[in-house]
Design an enzyme around this catalytic site. Structure first.
Site, PDB file in Angstrom:
ATOM      1  N   SER A  90       3.470   2.320  -2.794  1.00 36.87           N
ATOM      2  CA  SER A  90       2.355   2.606  -1.883  1.00 36.87           C
ATOM      3  C   SER A  90       2.783   3.041  -0.491  1.00 36.87           C
ATOM      4  CB  SER A  90       1.421   1.401  -1.783  1.00 36.87           C
ATOM      5  OG  SER A  90       2.025   0.340  -1.069  1.00 36.87           O
ATOM      6  N   LYS A 123      -1.761  -7.344   5.013  1.00 35.65           N
ATOM      7  CA  LYS A 123      -0.530  -7.924   4.491  1.00 35.65           C
ATOM      8  C   LYS A 123       0.270  -8.482   5.663  1.00 35.65           C
ATOM      9  CE  LYS A 123       3.608  -6.880   1.737  1.00 35.65           C
ATOM     10  NZ  LYS A 123       4.344  -5.838   0.977  1.00 35.65           N
ATOM     11  N   THR A 159       4.132  -2.612  -6.945  1.00 30.90           N
ATOM     12  CA  THR A 159       4.854  -3.747  -7.507  1.00 30.90           C
ATOM     13  C   THR A 159       4.201  -4.286  -8.766  1.00 30.90           C
ATOM     14  OG1 THR A 159       5.654  -4.381  -5.309  1.00 30.90           O
ATOM     15  CG2 THR A 159       5.710  -6.078  -7.007  1.00 30.90           C
ATOM     16  N   GLU A 163      -7.239  -5.288  30.783  1.00 35.47           N
ATOM     17  CA  GLU A 163      -5.884  -4.729  30.826  1.00 35.47           C
ATOM     18  C   GLU A 163      -5.895  -3.274  31.301  1.00 35.47           C
ATOM     19  OE1 GLU A 163      -3.255  -6.441  30.535  1.00 35.47           O
ATOM     20  OE2 GLU A 163      -3.979  -8.251  29.584  1.00 35.47           O
ATOM     21  N   THR A 195       1.462  -3.111  -2.515  1.00 35.21           N
ATOM     22  CA  THR A 195       0.927  -3.955  -1.446  1.00 35.21           C
ATOM     23  C   THR A 195       1.169  -3.415  -0.042  1.00 35.21           C
ATOM     24  OG1 THR A 195       2.941  -5.305  -1.458  1.00 35.21           O
ATOM     25  CG2 THR A 195       1.096  -6.049  -2.833  1.00 35.21           C
ATOM     26  N   ASP A 196       2.145  -2.519   0.135  1.00 31.90           N
ATOM     27  CA  ASP A 196       2.480  -2.087   1.492  1.00 31.90           C
ATOM     28  C   ASP A 196       1.306  -1.434   2.211  1.00 31.90           C
ATOM     29  OD1 ASP A 196       4.992  -3.098   1.336  1.00 31.90           O
ATOM     30  OD2 ASP A 196       6.034  -1.183   1.253  1.00 31.90           O
ATOM     31  N   TYR A 218      13.521  -4.764  -6.862  1.00 32.12           N
ATOM     32  CA  TYR A 218      13.021  -4.214  -8.121  1.00 32.12           C
ATOM     33  C   TYR A 218      12.637  -2.754  -7.903  1.00 32.12           C
ATOM     34  CZ  TYR A 218       8.815  -5.330  -5.529  1.00 32.12           C
ATOM     35  OH  TYR A 218       7.877  -5.421  -4.533  1.00 32.12           O
TER      36      TYR A 218
END
Length: 390
Positions: free
Chosen positions: A121, A227, A74, A347, A154-155, A88
Site C-alpha cells: 500500500s 496507523k 500484508t 500560533e 496497512t501503510d 515478509y
C-alpha cells in the site's frame, strides 16, 4: 527435512474444508523463494478483464451478499518462516486463495472476490485511489451487493478509507481491512480481521455509518482511525475511540460518526477523473524553505504544512508560505503530532495570511480533502468549511 509446497499442503489440508490460509500463504511464498522476503512485489494494477475471481459457490438463502475487493498488502503477504512477523513479502496471496482459506465465511455471508490490485500500500497513487473508489461505487449500486470489503496494506489503509468515505455515495457498509502480520506468521491476525470485516459488511446495523475499518476486534471510523504503531496488532487507533467491537461475529456499537460522509458528501467519485497535486511539507528544527519554493515552481495547487505542536510554522518559513498563497496555492496548516487538533489563529494569524487549518486531520488525510476541494471552485473560506464539516 526439505519443505515443499506439496508437503506443506498435505500437512495443512483439512478434509471437507480445504487448505488453511497459513498453508496457502506458505505455498505461495515457497514459490517465490528466489525473492528476498524483504523485497516488495512490483505488480501492476490488475486489468478489468482479469479482476474477477473464479465463480463463487452457490449463494445460501438468507445470507447477505458481500464482495471482497483485494488490493494486496500484508494481509496477502507471506514470510520465509513462521517466525517472520515483520519481515515478509507483501501482496503474494491472490483473493481466491485468501477466501478459500476461510471456509467459515460461508456461514457469515455469500462472499465473492475480485483482485483489483496486488501491491504494497505504500505504492498507492492517486490513480489507484480513483480506480478503487469507482469500482466500489459501481458495486454499491448493484442490487445483488449488500456490503463491500476492501483488503488493503496497512501503510496507507487509513488514507484509502477516508478517501472512500468522502467520495462513494452509498449507505451500504464499506469496510477496509488489513493485517499487521502475514498469514504465514505465528499468531497471524489477518484471518480474524477479514472474518470480522465480512461480518460487519454483511450487517444491516452497519448501514449508514460511513466507511469502516475492522482491525484487532475493533470497528473504527475510516475518518478517525490512523496507523500509530508499525509492529503491533493494535496498530490502528482513533483519538476519539472506536465506534464498536466485533466479538464472535456479533457487532457491538457504542457511538456513531457525526461528520459528513458517503451519502452526505458533496464529492462524488462518479464525476471525478483526476486529482490535483497537493504535496506535504514537513516541519522540523532548522527546516528549509527550499521544498516550498520548489513545489510552487513545480505547479502544486496547494501545500499542506505538517507543523510542530499546534501546527506551528517556523519564523523563516512564514514568508515562503505567504509567497505560495500569493501565487494562488492554498495553504493548509496541519500538525505532525498524532493527537489533538490545530486551532485557527493560534500560533499563526491564519485570517491575516489567508491560510486554512486542518482541525483534527493528520497531514496525509488533510491532503486528500484538499485535493477533492480543488476539484470544485475553491477558496480558503470554502476549504476551511470543509475541514470543519468533514
Amino acid at each position: 527435512m526439505t519443505l515443499t509446497a506439496r508437503s506443506l499442503s498435505a500437512r495443512f489440508y483439512c478434509p471437507g474444508r480445504g487448505w488453511s490460509a497459513l498453508a496457502l500463504a506458505i505455498s505461495l511464498s515457497l514459490g517465490a523463494c528466489a525473492q528476498s522476503p524483504t523485497q516488495q512485489s512490483a505488480a501492476a494494477p490488475v486489468t478489468t478483464a482479469a479482476a474477477a475471481a473464479p465463480a463463487a459457490a452457490a449463494a445460501t438463502p438468507g445470507l447477505r451478499n458481500v464482495v471482497v475487493l483485494a488490493t494486496g498488502g500484508t494481509i496477502a503477504g507471506a514470510g520465509a518462516s513462521a517466525m517472520n512477523s515483520a519481515t515478509y513479502s507483501a501482496a503474494k496471496v491472490p483473493v481466491d486463495k485468501l477466501l478459500a482459506g476461510l471456509p467459515e465465511l460461508s456461514k457469515v455471508a455469500n462472499v465473492r472476490g475480485e483482485q483489483v490490485f496486488q501491491i504494497a500500500s505504500e505504492s498507492f497513487t492517486n490513480d489507484h485511489l480513483l480506480q478503487l473508489a469507482k469500482r466500489v461505487s459501481a458495486l454499491s449500486k448493484q442490487d445483488d451487493v449488500d456490503g463491500i470489503v476492501i483488503t488493503h496494506g496497512t501503510d496507507t489503509l487509513a488514507e484509502t478509507a477516508y478517501f472512500l468515505s468522502l467520495t462513494v455515495h452509498t449507505a451500504k457498509p464499506i469496510v477496509v481491512v488489513g493485517s499487521m502480520r502475514p498469514g504465514t506468521a505465528l499468531s497471524a491476525d489477518g484471518a480474524l480481521n477479514l472474518t470480522d470485516a465480512v461480518s460487519v459488511a454483511a450487517a444491516q446495523d452497519a448501514e449508514g455509518k460511513g466507511v469502516l475499518v475492522t482491525m484487532n476486534d475493533e470497528i473504527q471510523s475510516g475518518r478517525d482511525v490512523n496507523k500509530d504503531i508499525n509492529i503491533k496488532t493494535s496498530a490502528f487507533v482513533s483519538q476519539w475511540g472506536p465506534l464498536g467491537m466485533v466479538v464472535e461475529g456479533r457487532n457491538y456499537w457504542f457511538r456513531a460518526p457525526i461528520k459528513r460522509h458517503t451519502m452526505n458528501s458533496e464529492f462524488n467519485i462518479d464525476s471525478i477523473d483526476k486529482l490535483p497535486d497537493v504535496p506535504i511539507v514537513y516541519g522540523y528544527g532548522n527546516v528549509s524553505r527550499v521544498p516550498v519554493d520548489a513545489l510552487v515552481a513545480s505547479g502544486a495547487k496547494a501545500i499542506v504544512h505538517a507543523g510542530t505542536g499546534n501546527g506551528s510554522v517556523a519564523k523563516h518559513m512564514v514568508p515562503a508560505l505567504q509567497a505560495a498563497r500569493s501565487k494562488g496555492l492554498l495553504v493548509v496548516r496541519a500538525a505532525r503530532v498524532p493527537y489533538g487538533f490545530v486551532l485557527r489563529n493560534a500560533e499563526q494569524p491564519d485570517d491575516k495570511h489567508d491560510w486554512v487549518v486542518a482541525h483534527d486531520m493528520r497531514p496525509e488525510k488533510a491532503r486528500l480533502l484538499t485535493m477533492l476541494a480543488l476539484t470544485k471552485p475553491n477558496s480558503t473560506k470554502e476549504l476551511q468549511r470543509m475541514f470543519w464539516e468533514y
